[in-house]
Design a protein around this motif. Structure first.
Motif, mmCIF file in Angstrom:
data_model
loop_
_atom_site.group_PDB
_atom_site.id
_atom_site.type_symbol
_atom_site.label_atom_id
_atom_site.label_comp_id
_atom_site.label_asym_id
_atom_site.label_seq_id
_atom_site.Cartn_x
_atom_site.Cartn_y
_atom_site.Cartn_z
ATOM 1 N N GLY A 1 -4.001 10.841 -8.022
ATOM 2 C CA GLY A 1 -4.745 9.648 -8.415
ATOM 3 C C GLY A 1 -4.464 8.401 -7.897
ATOM 4 N N PRO A 2 -5.151 7.642 -8.009
ATOM 5 C CA PRO A 2 -4.957 6.233 -7.363
ATOM 6 C C PRO A 2 -3.842 5.409 -8.055
ATOM 7 C CG PRO A 2 -6.824 6.036 -8.871
ATOM 8 C CD PRO A 2 -6.489 7.430 -9.084
ATOM 9 N N MET B 1 0.769 -1.065 0.022
ATOM 10 C CA MET B 1 -0.079 -0.070 -0.061
ATOM 11 C C MET B 1 0.791 1.277 0.092
ATOM 12 S SD MET B 1 -3.011 -1.182 -0.140
ATOM 13 C CE MET B 1 -3.899 0.412 0.111
ATOM 14 N N LEU B 2 0.653 1.991 -0.956
ATOM 15 C CA LEU B 2 1.196 3.170 -1.112
ATOM 16 C C LEU B 2 0.439 4.435 -0.881
ATOM 17 C CD1 LEU B 2 3.662 2.737 -4.075
ATOM 18 C CD2 LEU B 2 4.438 2.394 -1.707
ATOM 19 N N ASP B 3 0.967 5.537 -0.246
ATOM 20 C CA ASP B 3 0.130 6.832 0.054
ATOM 21 C C ASP B 3 1.458 8.045 -0.081
ATOM 22 O OD1 ASP B 3 -1.616 8.799 0.222
ATOM 23 O OD2 ASP B 3 -2.070 8.364 2.364
ATOM 24 N N VAL C 1 6.333 3.013 -10.643
ATOM 25 C CA VAL C 1 5.992 1.768 -10.022
ATOM 26 C C VAL C 1 5.961 0.826 -11.152
ATOM 27 C CG1 VAL C 1 4.292 0.557 -8.502
ATOM 28 C CG2 VAL C 1 4.696 3.030 -8.386
ATOM 29 N N GLY C 2 6.866 -0.142 -10.974
ATOM 30 C CA GLY C 2 7.145 -1.193 -12.130
ATOM 31 C C GLY C 2 7.696 -0.339 -13.554
ATOM 32 N N ASN D 1 -2.449 5.644 -3.309
ATOM 33 C CA ASN D 1 -2.856 6.835 -3.922
ATOM 34 C C ASN D 1 -1.555 7.744 -4.044
ATOM 35 O OD1 ASN D 1 -5.213 8.728 -4.666
ATOM 36 N ND2 ASN D 1 -4.133 9.887 -2.779
ATOM 37 N N LEU D 2 -1.854 8.643 -5.070
ATOM 38 C CA LEU D 2 -0.545 9.678 -5.162
ATOM 39 C C LEU D 2 -1.394 11.113 -5.141
ATOM 40 C CD1 LEU D 2 2.457 10.557 -5.852
ATOM 41 C CD2 LEU D 2 1.538 10.218 -8.483
#
Length: 244
Positions: A50-51, A28-30, A41-42, A69-70
């Motif tokens: 956004g998500p 989980m990233l915030d 990410v990858g 979420n970013l």
């Protein structure tokens, strides 16, 4: 696992073993980024809020889920156009400006991101006035709140309409007092007899005198003056000072 299968030859084939089911791998990233930054990410790169939803391959060969979420903070941009007085300066970040110019500076903001300050500074020209004046005896000169009544070199610093210093350099000369004396060279022999002669002698002032008698004469010597009549003479010097 304990299974009995039928082989290709028609015989029983027994399968024994153990199956381990690995747990789901989810991250989980915030994240919060500054304007202009990006998050990878990858194989995906995110540059706006956004998500986040990506499926990666983990070290064990299984799927690894990345969700979250970013938030990308807005750009911090300040427009600054200012005017300063001659001799003053404007500091923006680590830069100091003392001449008219445009600028675009990046400085740290309160949130740790870059803050861009762009605009221009106008430096007003030096405001100086040079006065070279001659005044008549008894006159005075006012510069700001100061009154001068004697000859000398003076410097006064005033405030201009822009709020800047305005320097006035004054070379003031107070002329010596202009005086006149009148001599009767010849008295008229009788009442209203135009036989009188008078002469005016000026002293002081700025010289180059101009004479004006009440009978119209314009020289130091006035003739044809009538007996019993009062006459006046005005002497004016090159500076416009007058005496009677």
């Amino acid at each position: 696992i304990n299974e009995v299968l039928t082989s290709a030859t028609g015989c029983d084939s027994t399968v024994n073993g153990v199956v381990n089911i690995l747990g789901q791998n989810e991250i989980m990233l915030d994240e919060v980024l500054c304007f202009g930054e990006s998050l990878t990410v990858g194989t995906a790169t995110y540059t706006s809020s956004g998500p986040i939803a990506e499926v990666l391959i983990g070290a064990n060969g299984c799927d690894s889920l990345v969700n979250g979420n970013l938030t990308v903070l807005p750009q911090i941009l300040t427009n600054l156009d200012t005017t300063i007085c001659f001799g003053e300066s404007l500091t923006v970040g680590k830069q100091t400006f003392s001449a008219t110019t445009a600028f675009n500076e990046v400085v740290p903001a309160f949130n740790g991101c870059d803050s861009t300050i762009q605009g221009s500074v106008i430096v007003l020209p030096e405001n100086t006035t040079n006065l070279d004046l001659s005044l008549c005896f008894g006159e005075s000169l006012e510069v700001g709140n100061t009154t001068y009544t004697s000859s000398g070199m003076y410097t006064d610093i005033l405030t201009s309409v822009e709020g800047c210093d305005s320097t006035v350099f004054t070379n003031l000369t107070i002329l010596p007092e202009l005086t006149v004396s009148v001599d009767i060279n010849t008295e008229a022999t009788a009442y209203l007899d135009p036989s009188g002669i008078a002469q005016v002698s000026p002293a002081g002032g700025a010289g180059n005198y101009i004479y004006q008698w009440s009978n119209g004469a314009n020289t130091p010597l006035a003739a044809n003056l009538e007996g019993g009549i009062n006459y006046c003479v005005t002497v004016t010097d090159a500076a416009g000072c007058a005496a009677e």
